[in-house]
Write a protein that holds these residues in place. Structure first.
Motif, PDB file in Angstrom:
ATOM      1  N   ARG A 151       9.161   4.744  -1.288  1.00  0.00           N
ATOM      2  CA  ARG A 151       8.564   5.959  -1.467  1.00  0.00           C
ATOM      3  C   ARG A 151       8.669   6.911  -0.061  1.00  0.00           C
ATOM      4  O   ARG A 151       8.563   6.406   0.966  1.00  0.00           O
TER       5      ARG A 151
ATOM      6  N   GLY B  84      12.403   3.348  -7.031  1.00  0.00           N
ATOM      7  CA  GLY B  84      10.809   2.818  -7.090  1.00  0.00           C
ATOM      8  C   GLY B  84      10.039   4.059  -7.479  1.00  0.00           C
ATOM      9  O   GLY B  84      10.228   4.777  -8.430  1.00  0.00           O
ATOM     10  N   GLY B  85       8.898   4.011  -6.563  1.00  0.00           N
ATOM     11  CA  GLY B  85       7.829   5.135  -7.111  1.00  0.00           C
ATOM     12  C   GLY B  85       8.541   6.734  -7.045  1.00  0.00           C
ATOM     13  O   GLY B  85       7.635   7.322  -7.500  1.00  0.00           O
TER      14      GLY B  85
ATOM     15  N   LYS C 115       4.916   5.233 -12.926  1.00  0.00           N
ATOM     16  CA  LYS C 115       3.938   4.622 -12.388  1.00  0.00           C
ATOM     17  C   LYS C 115       3.249   5.134 -11.094  1.00  0.00           C
ATOM     18  O   LYS C 115       2.062   5.910 -11.730  1.00  0.00           O
ATOM     19  N   LYS C 116       3.505   5.587 -10.028  1.00  0.00           N
ATOM     20  CA  LYS C 116       2.849   6.249  -9.126  1.00  0.00           C
ATOM     21  C   LYS C 116       2.330   7.591  -9.276  1.00  0.00           C
ATOM     22  O   LYS C 116       1.337   8.231  -9.129  1.00  0.00           O
TER      23      LYS C 116
ATOM     24  N   HIS D 156      -5.315   2.209  -7.683  1.00  0.00           N
ATOM     25  CA  HIS D 156      -4.188   1.280  -6.876  1.00  0.00           C
ATOM     26  C   HIS D 156      -4.849  -0.184  -6.948  1.00  0.00           C
ATOM     27  O   HIS D 156      -5.224  -0.494  -5.707  1.00  0.00           O
TER      28      HIS D 156
ATOM     29  N   SER E 169      -0.087  -0.329  -0.513  1.00  0.00           N
ATOM     30  CA  SER E 169       1.345  -0.925  -0.761  1.00  0.00           C
ATOM     31  C   SER E 169       1.791  -2.178   0.304  1.00  0.00           C
ATOM     32  O   SER E 169       1.486  -2.017   1.658  1.00  0.00           O
TER      33      SER E 169
ATOM     34  N   ASP F 263      -0.832  -3.612  -9.957  1.00  0.00           N
ATOM     35  CA  ASP F 263      -0.745  -2.399  -9.249  1.00  0.00           C
ATOM     36  C   ASP F 263      -1.658  -1.382  -9.793  1.00  0.00           C
ATOM     37  O   ASP F 263      -1.970  -0.702  -8.675  1.00  0.00           O
TER      38      ASP F 263
ATOM     39  N   PHE G  19       6.684  -4.544 -10.490  1.00  0.00           N
ATOM     40  CA  PHE G  19       7.700  -3.998  -9.452  1.00  0.00           C
ATOM     41  C   PHE G  19       7.546  -4.628  -8.309  1.00  0.00           C
ATOM     42  O   PHE G  19       6.488  -3.892  -7.391  1.00  0.00           O
TER      43      PHE G  19
ATOM     44  N   ARG H  31      12.550  -5.124  -3.955  1.00  0.00           N
ATOM     45  CA  ARG H  31      11.774  -5.265  -5.253  1.00  0.00           C
ATOM     46  C   ARG H  31      12.296  -6.275  -6.264  1.00  0.00           C
ATOM     47  O   ARG H  31      13.495  -6.356  -6.560  1.00  0.00           O
TER      48      ARG H  31
ATOM     49  N   ALA I  58       6.802  -0.386   2.367  1.00  0.00           N
ATOM     50  CA  ALA I  58       6.713   0.163   1.118  1.00  0.00           C
ATOM     51  C   ALA I  58       6.793   1.732   1.149  1.00  0.00           C
ATOM     52  O   ALA I  58       7.273   2.345   0.125  1.00  0.00           O
TER      53      ALA I  58
ATOM     54  N   PHE J  93      -1.638   8.272  -3.077  1.00  0.00           N
ATOM     55  CA  PHE J  93      -1.709   8.483  -4.501  1.00  0.00           C
ATOM     56  C   PHE J  93      -2.929   9.599  -5.018  1.00  0.00           C
ATOM     57  O   PHE J  93      -2.952   9.657  -6.380  1.00  0.00           O
TER      58      PHE J  93
HETATM   59  C1  SPV Z   1       3.849   0.818  -3.780  1.00  0.00           C
HETATM   60  O1  SPV Z   1       4.411   1.397  -2.859  1.00  0.00           O
HETATM   61  O2  SPV Z   1       2.341   0.861  -3.844  1.00  0.00           O
HETATM   62  C2  SPV Z   1       4.432   0.151  -4.901  1.00  0.00           C
HETATM   63  C3  SPV Z   1       5.959   0.238  -5.112  1.00  0.00           C
HETATM   64  O3  SPV Z   1       3.713  -0.327  -5.793  1.00  0.00           O
HETATM   65  S1  SPV Z   1       6.265   1.998  -5.674  1.00  0.00           S
HETATM   66  O4  SPV Z   1       6.599   1.765  -7.170  1.00  0.00           O
HETATM   67  O5  SPV Z   1       7.678   2.212  -5.013  1.00  0.00           O
HETATM   68  O6  SPV Z   1       5.298   3.098  -5.318  1.00  0.00           O
END
Ligand code: SPV
Ligand code: GTP
Ligand code: MN
Length: 612
Positions: A86, A227-228, A234-235, A255, A277, A302, A324, A395, A457, A475
């Motif tokens: 990220r 990823g995120g 996701k994030k 989270h 993370s 997560d 993930f 991952r 991460a 986040f």
């Molecule tokens: C994190 O960085 O907290 C993750 C991986 O769970 S990602 O999906 O890349 O954010």
């Protein structure tokens, strides 16, 4: 062997689009006009479609098919070395007022940002297929299902989203039935192909933009495929946009992992835990207890959406459908449950090393290191190479239903009652193995002042201590002070009898000789047992200025090569270290300015008084 531009799977004109959802049709038309893809493809989520997509990804060189005898229906791929995590520096919350993004977020005026992004997205999908992925975070039959549609020009993103979220035709039908609102989530790797230009295995752009418009609840992500940054359910959705929805609708998007623990007396408890993370959520969520008679079951690893019910109980649900997970450190000795889930196949690995027999490997996976590997960048690797074989943020992406210990309640849209909340970070010093908060308000203070050393991460320096409120620093989709205030107000609906107990944990404390003060992993069940016995009023504790810590003999050490003196070392509260810590908290709170909730300022005063 040359890699050619990807052929469209299906050339469906918009007139034949498989939906009657007018807003969706209009948005898809608008985006395809802007980004100029070769074709538009509506993702149905089927097995056959996934086979076509992964075949295509293998042909393009993005993924390698693993040996089906080792990892059935599984693939591994490596990203561009400049696209491995990220990118917090490039992540923006573009609220209408700068004040509403708060000091923890990058901000730009939404109109100005739209101008910049529109330029970047102009023609950005030329030579590629534009995929339309209808998805829902949480359950499709939830009372108020949270829909999204991701438009992406990455087939890798489609295959990964299929694992991480509920996607496809069923979702689209339900969206149509209710003409539902959906979060438009636009993604492009930002690498258009000129006619005849050969593609690279991992297209991306040096310039990256991960942008959220909280008022209109939309997401624009450009330049990264990882990823995120790219799996926008996701994030981007389930934390940044959802935290804003949660503020407005009276719930919490966090989270956190969710774990069910059952005691030898057959009493069940649900624990939610917020760790930053790469600080142990997946591992605790898949806990293999080392104490007799205790059973652990997974609900989530997560993200946790929580809501106070009419009865004052806090209930949590995992909105995701996959893991993930950080690969390094996940092994048969530390996390056998994750290894078993991975071994069932149907997984996508990114930036791991490849074994000579067509499997995958990463640091910590097995006791013995293979004599030869292909490292994550495609180079020959031996144990003498002097560099990690897998990227530290490599991952595995695996369906959650492959976890043997998945709790039945995972399937319940109402979620589970949360009995305890853990906040935890990665701290070499200062923070004890476990501390119980004095009460709920003090627990929120513990969450608000949570700190951790940075990990791989996110792009940037690793090992730097930073404050990470509720493990949500990167986040929170709005002002951080307002976010903490929301925790206080939303829980005001409940009362002490129903509120979960809150604990601060630190699996990463070091001893004087540099080793871990606590064995961690499965042995964390011993700490959870103590926490549950505190809920039941059974375990002993010592009151300290920072909260209650276990007495040396109240932690179950059966079968562990540890003495009560070692426990004392792991839980000690050192006033000199805490003098420094309090200074750090004061500096942290000063950054909130006017938006620091008064309740938290008084918690800090009380902490200082207890040390005086
Ligand atoms: C994190 O960085 O907290 C993750 C991986 O769970 S990602 O999906 O890349 O954010
Ligand atoms: P994200 O997916 O980034 O949100 O991370 P996460 O919180 O799920 O972290 P994860 O469980 O994947 O753990 C990250 C790293 O911490 C891995 O390398 C683990 O091996 C290591 N780890 C997890 N739990 C423990 C523990 O109890 N003790 C020690 N020493 N290391 C741990
Ligand atoms: Mn995470």
């Amino acid at each position: 062997m040359g890699i050619t531009a990807r052929q469209p799977l299906l050339d469906e004109s918009l007139e034949n689009a498989p939906t009657t959802h007018a807003k969706l049709l209009a948005w898809v038309a608008e985006v395809s006009e802007l980004t100029q893809p070769d074709s538009v493809y509506w993702v149905d989520g089927s097995e056959a479609e996934n086979t076509r997509l992964t075949d295509e990804l293998v042909e393009a060189g993005t993924l390698k098919r693993l040996n089906p005898e080792l990892f059935p229906n599984s693939f591994a791929g490596s990203s561009d070395p400049k696209d491995v995590a990220r990118v917090e520096e490039r992540t923006f919350i573009c609220s209408e007022n700068e004040r509403d993004a708060g000091f923890t977020n990058n901000w730009m005026d939404p109109a100005e940002m739209k101008g910049i992004l529109t330029e970047r997205f102009k023609g950005s999908m030329r030579g590629r297929t534009m995929y339309v992925i209808p998805f829902v975070m949480g359950h499709l039959d939830a009372e108020d299902p949270k829909f999204g549609v991701e438009i992406t020009d990455s087939a890798y993103v489609v295959a990964s989203m299929r694992i991480m979220a509920r996607i496809g035709t069923d979702v689209l039908r339900k969206m149509e039935e209710t003409d539902a609102f959906f979060v438009p989530a636009l993604h492009s790797v930002g690498a258009p192909l000129e006619p005849g230009e050969q593609d690279v295995p991992w297209p991306c752009n040096e310039e990256k933009w991960i942008v959220h418009f909280p008022e209109e609840r939309s997401i624009w992500s450009y330049g990264s495929g990882y990823g995120g940054n790219a799996l926008l359910g996701k994030k981007c959705y389930s934390l940044r946009i959802a935290s804003v929805m949660a503020r407005d609708e009276g719930w919490l998007a966090e989270h956190m992992l969710i774990l069910k623990l059952t005691s030898p007396e057959n009493k069940s408890y649900h624990i939610a835990a917020a760790f930053p993370s790469a600080c142990g959520k997946t591992n605790l969520a898949l806990l293999d207890p080392t104490i007799d008679g205790w059973k652990a079951e997974t609900l989530g690893d997560d993200i946790n959406w929580m809501r106070f019910g009419k009865d004052g109980e806090l209930r949590g649900v995992n909105p995701e459908a996959g893991l993930f997970g950080v690969a390094p450190g996940t092994g048969w000795s530390t996390n056998p449950n994750a290894m078993r889930a991975i071994a069932k196949g149907n997984s996508i690995f990114t930036n791991v090393a490849l074994t000579d027999d067509g499997g995958v490997w990463w640091e910590g996976m097995t006791e013995e290191t293979p004599a030869h590997l292909t490292d994550w960048q495609g180079n020959d690797w031996t144990p003498e190479s002097g560099r990690p074989a897998a990227h530290p943020n490599s991952r595995f992406c695996t369906p959650i239903e492959q976890i043997d210990m998945l709790a039945d309640d995972y399937h319940d849209p109402e979620g589970v009652k949360i009995d305890a909340i853990l906040f935890g970070g990665r701290r070499k010093t200062t923070v004890p193995l476990v501390t119980e908060a004095h009460d709920w308000a003090h627990g929120i203070f513990m969450g608000a002042t949570l700190s951790s050393e940075t990990t791989a991460a996110a792009a940037g320096a690793v090992g730097v201590v930073r404050r990470d409120p509720m493990a949500m620093l990167p986040f929170i989709g709005y002002d951080a002070g307002d976010y903490l205030k929301h925790w206080i107000t939303v829980s005001g609906k409940s009362d002490a009898a129903h509120l979960p107990k809150i604990f601060l944990v630190n699996w990463f404390r070091r001893t004087a000789d540099g080793g871990f003060a606590w064995p961690g992993f499965g042995d964390n069940s011993r700490v959870l047992k103590w926490a549950i016995e505190r809920i039941e009023g059974k375990a002993d504790a010592v009151e300290t200025p920072i909260g209650y810590i276990p007495t040396p003999d109240s932690l179950d050490l059966t079968g562990l090569d540890m003495t009560p003196a070692d426990v004392e070392e792991a839980v000690k509260v050192d006033p000199k270290e805490w003098h420094e810590e309090v200074k750090g908290i004061e500096e942290w709170f000063a950054r909130f300015g006017d938006s620091l909730p008064a309740e938290l300022a008084s918690q800090l005063d009380e902490l200082k008084e207890r040390f005086a």
